[in-house]
Motif scaffolding. Sequence first.
Motif, mmCIF file in Angstrom:
data_model
loop_
_atom_site.group_PDB
_atom_site.id
_atom_site.type_symbol
_atom_site.label_atom_id
_atom_site.label_comp_id
_atom_site.label_asym_id
_atom_site.label_seq_id
_atom_site.Cartn_x
_atom_site.Cartn_y
_atom_site.Cartn_z
ATOM 1 N N ALA A 90 0.831 -1.208 0.000
ATOM 2 C CA ALA A 90 0.000 0.000 0.000
ATOM 3 C C ALA A 90 0.867 1.260 0.000
ATOM 4 O O ALA A 90 1.848 1.355 0.744
ATOM 5 N N THR A 91 0.495 2.206 -0.837
ATOM 6 C CA THR A 91 1.201 3.489 -0.890
ATOM 7 C C THR A 91 0.272 4.664 -0.597
ATOM 8 O O THR A 91 0.724 5.795 -0.476
ATOM 9 N N ARG A 92 -1.031 4.386 -0.500
ATOM 10 C CA ARG A 92 -2.014 5.429 -0.205
ATOM 11 C C ARG A 92 -3.196 4.790 0.502
ATOM 12 O O ARG A 92 -3.357 3.560 0.499
ATOM 13 N N LEU A 93 -4.021 5.622 1.107
ATOM 14 C CA LEU A 93 -5.141 5.093 1.878
ATOM 15 C C LEU A 93 -6.112 4.297 1.010
ATOM 16 O O LEU A 93 -6.727 3.338 1.482
ATOM 17 N N ALA A 94 -6.241 4.674 -0.239
ATOM 18 C CA ALA A 94 -7.163 3.967 -1.133
ATOM 19 C C ALA A 94 -6.738 2.521 -1.373
ATOM 20 O O ALA A 94 -7.549 1.701 -1.822
ATOM 21 N N ASP A 95 -5.491 2.196 -1.075
ATOM 22 C CA ASP A 95 -5.001 0.826 -1.267
ATOM 23 C C ASP A 95 -5.347 -0.092 -0.096
ATOM 24 O O ASP A 95 -5.168 -1.310 -0.190
ATOM 25 N N LEU A 96 -5.814 0.471 1.002
ATOM 26 C CA LEU A 96 -6.001 -0.316 2.218
ATOM 27 C C LEU A 96 -7.256 -1.178 2.159
ATOM 28 O O LEU A 96 -8.309 -0.743 1.695
ATOM 29 N N THR A 97 -7.125 -2.394 2.675
ATOM 30 C CA THR A 97 -8.283 -3.277 2.840
ATOM 31 C C THR A 97 -8.584 -3.509 4.316
ATOM 32 O O THR A 97 -9.677 -3.945 4.666
ATOM 33 N N GLU A 98 -7.602 -3.222 5.185
ATOM 34 C CA GLU A 98 -7.792 -3.401 6.620
ATOM 35 C C GLU A 98 -6.881 -2.438 7.370
ATOM 36 O O GLU A 98 -5.854 -1.991 6.844
ATOM 37 N N VAL A 99 -7.288 -2.128 8.583
ATOM 38 C CA VAL A 99 -6.468 -1.270 9.437
ATOM 39 C C VAL A 99 -6.718 -1.667 10.889
ATOM 40 O O VAL A 99 -7.859 -1.882 11.298
ATOM 41 N N ALA A 100 -5.648 -1.794 11.645
ATOM 42 C CA ALA A 100 -5.761 -2.147 13.060
ATOM 43 C C ALA A 100 -6.005 -0.885 13.872
ATOM 44 O O ALA A 100 -5.300 0.119 13.710
ATOM 45 N N VAL A 101 -7.007 -0.939 14.735
ATOM 46 C CA VAL A 101 -7.392 0.214 15.543
ATOM 47 C C VAL A 101 -7.750 -0.253 16.951
ATOM 48 O O VAL A 101 -7.750 -1.442 17.250
ATOM 49 N N SER A 102 -8.063 0.703 17.795
ATOM 50 C CA SER A 102 -8.687 0.430 19.087
ATOM 51 C C SER A 102 -10.095 0.995 18.987
ATOM 52 O O SER A 102 -10.281 2.208 18.868
ATOM 53 N N HIS A 103 -11.095 0.119 18.986
ATOM 54 C CA HIS A 103 -12.466 0.532 18.704
ATOM 55 C C HIS A 103 -12.986 1.549 19.720
ATOM 56 O O HIS A 103 -12.720 1.457 20.915
ATOM 57 N N GLY A 104 -13.743 2.511 19.202
ATOM 58 C CA GLY A 104 -14.406 3.477 20.060
ATOM 59 C C GLY A 104 -13.484 4.482 20.710
ATOM 60 O O GLY A 104 -13.846 5.106 21.708
ATOM 61 N N THR A 105 -12.297 4.658 20.152
ATOM 62 C CA THR A 105 -11.341 5.631 20.676
ATOM 63 C C THR A 105 -10.987 6.623 19.576
ATOM 64 O O THR A 105 -11.432 6.497 18.435
ATOM 65 N N THR A 106 -10.167 7.611 19.919
ATOM 66 C CA THR A 106 -9.753 8.569 18.897
ATOM 67 C C THR A 106 -8.900 7.906 17.821
ATOM 68 O O THR A 106 -8.783 8.440 16.723
ATOM 69 N N ILE A 107 -8.324 6.752 18.113
ATOM 70 C CA ILE A 107 -7.597 6.001 17.086
ATOM 71 C C ILE A 107 -8.545 5.660 15.933
ATOM 72 O O ILE A 107 -8.244 5.900 14.758
ATOM 73 N N GLU A 108 -9.705 5.108 16.262
ATOM 74 C CA GLU A 108 -10.671 4.759 15.215
ATOM 75 C C GLU A 108 -11.319 6.012 14.630
ATOM 76 O O GLU A 108 -11.567 6.089 13.420
ATOM 77 N N TYR A 109 -11.593 6.988 15.471
ATOM 78 C CA TYR A 109 -12.221 8.232 15.012
ATOM 79 C C TYR A 109 -11.366 8.901 13.938
ATOM 80 O O TYR A 109 -11.853 9.262 12.861
ATOM 81 N N TYR A 110 -10.087 9.058 14.216
ATOM 82 C CA TYR A 110 -9.206 9.703 13.243
ATOM 83 C C TYR A 110 -9.013 8.843 12.000
ATOM 84 O O TYR A 110 -8.849 9.362 10.894
ATOM 85 N N THR A 111 -9.008 7.534 12.185
ATOM 86 C CA THR A 111 -8.904 6.652 11.020
ATOM 87 C C THR A 111 -10.054 6.924 10.060
ATOM 88 O O THR A 111 -9.853 7.084 8.851
ATOM 89 N N ASP A 112 -11.267 6.994 10.593
ATOM 90 C CA ASP A 112 -12.436 7.271 9.752
ATOM 91 C C ASP A 112 -12.317 8.630 9.066
ATOM 92 O O ASP A 112 -12.576 8.762 7.862
ATOM 93 N N LEU A 113 -11.926 9.648 9.826
ATOM 94 C CA LEU A 113 -11.841 10.992 9.251
ATOM 95 C C LEU A 113 -10.791 11.075 8.149
ATOM 96 O O LEU A 113 -11.015 11.712 7.107
ATOM 97 N N LEU A 114 -9.660 10.430 8.358
ATOM 98 C CA LEU A 114 -8.598 10.486 7.349
ATOM 99 C C LEU A 114 -8.984 9.699 6.096
ATOM 100 O O LEU A 114 -8.673 10.123 4.974
ATOM 101 N N LEU A 115 -9.652 8.573 6.278
ATOM 102 C CA LEU A 115 -10.133 7.823 5.115
ATOM 103 C C LEU A 115 -11.128 8.666 4.320
ATOM 104 O O LEU A 115 -11.047 8.758 3.086
ATOM 105 N N GLN A 116 -12.055 9.302 5.024
ATOM 106 C CA GLN A 116 -13.046 10.144 4.354
ATOM 107 C C GLN A 116 -12.383 11.315 3.644
ATOM 108 O O GLN A 116 -12.799 11.706 2.542
ATOM 109 N N LEU A 117 -11.350 11.872 4.258
ATOM 110 C CA LEU A 117 -10.636 12.998 3.660
ATOM 111 C C LEU A 117 -10.030 12.617 2.312
ATOM 112 O O LEU A 117 -9.933 13.445 1.403
#
Length: 282
Positions: A90-117
């Motif tokens: 993967a070289t960009r977010l569009a290449d991702l199929t999975e991402v490790a996070v901690s659910h319900g924390t700012t880790i997941e929150y920012y992951t969602d926002l950056l993907l949407q961005l």
Amino acid sequence: MRVGLIPSEGVAAVLHGGSRQWWDLDVTVDITVYGSTREQERALESGETDIVFMNALSALILRSQGLPLVALTTFSRVRKDILASPKSDATRLADLTEVAVSHGTTIEYYTDLLLQLEGVDPRTVRKVEIASMEGRLDALIDGAVGSAMLPSPLAHVAVQRGARILATNLALDPAPREAYLVAREAWLADHEDEVRAILPYLQRSIDELNADAPTYREAVAQAMGEHAADLPEFELTPIPDLAPCPETTHAAFESWLTERGLLQRPVSYAELVAPIGVGASA
């Protein structure tokens, strides 16, 4: 005063204050560093620790579940990066199929926002729950997951081991101030004077670190424990001044949690935020 932390750049100010014995403040502060947000939450729930530096989403969830905690002040804006595994192409977010996070924390929150961005629907990327930051780092480097979000400076340790940064929450404008100083209400009722007394010293610690990069790095290394030797040179994120918790940020966090069914009930700003933090009226 028993204080709980998890390793990040932001908590360096607490460790720095501790190393100075909080200057001339007559308050004993015992600091415990936990390995994950979950460990820290359990310590607060059980009464093992009195006050913690907790991400705002966790504070909202726990309050909705009935834990009588309150947020005193926003504390920091912690850099968090989405990284690709050394074994991923993967070289960009569009290449991702999975991402490790901690659910319900700012880790997941920012992951969602950056993907949407980047125009990626977060629902198309599988979230792998790894609550422990150490576990997330190991899974990323071993290739057990293709990508993960990690806070700084652990993200820089991952880069040192071959991972690649694909996106950072500092790209968000403005990057929310998401770390809250949180205490249980019952404890706060008996220790409000101590908390009010220590906040100016915490601000003093922030000022000193922002003005002295070598000392800031020493405090970050202290927070990282066994990973201190692995830390490469990296750009330090300035620690924001203490400030009241913004209502707009609270609303955004509550909305995100509500959409995902993570709140057992609504938690208003007035319910969560105590009028004791820096900038609040006495």
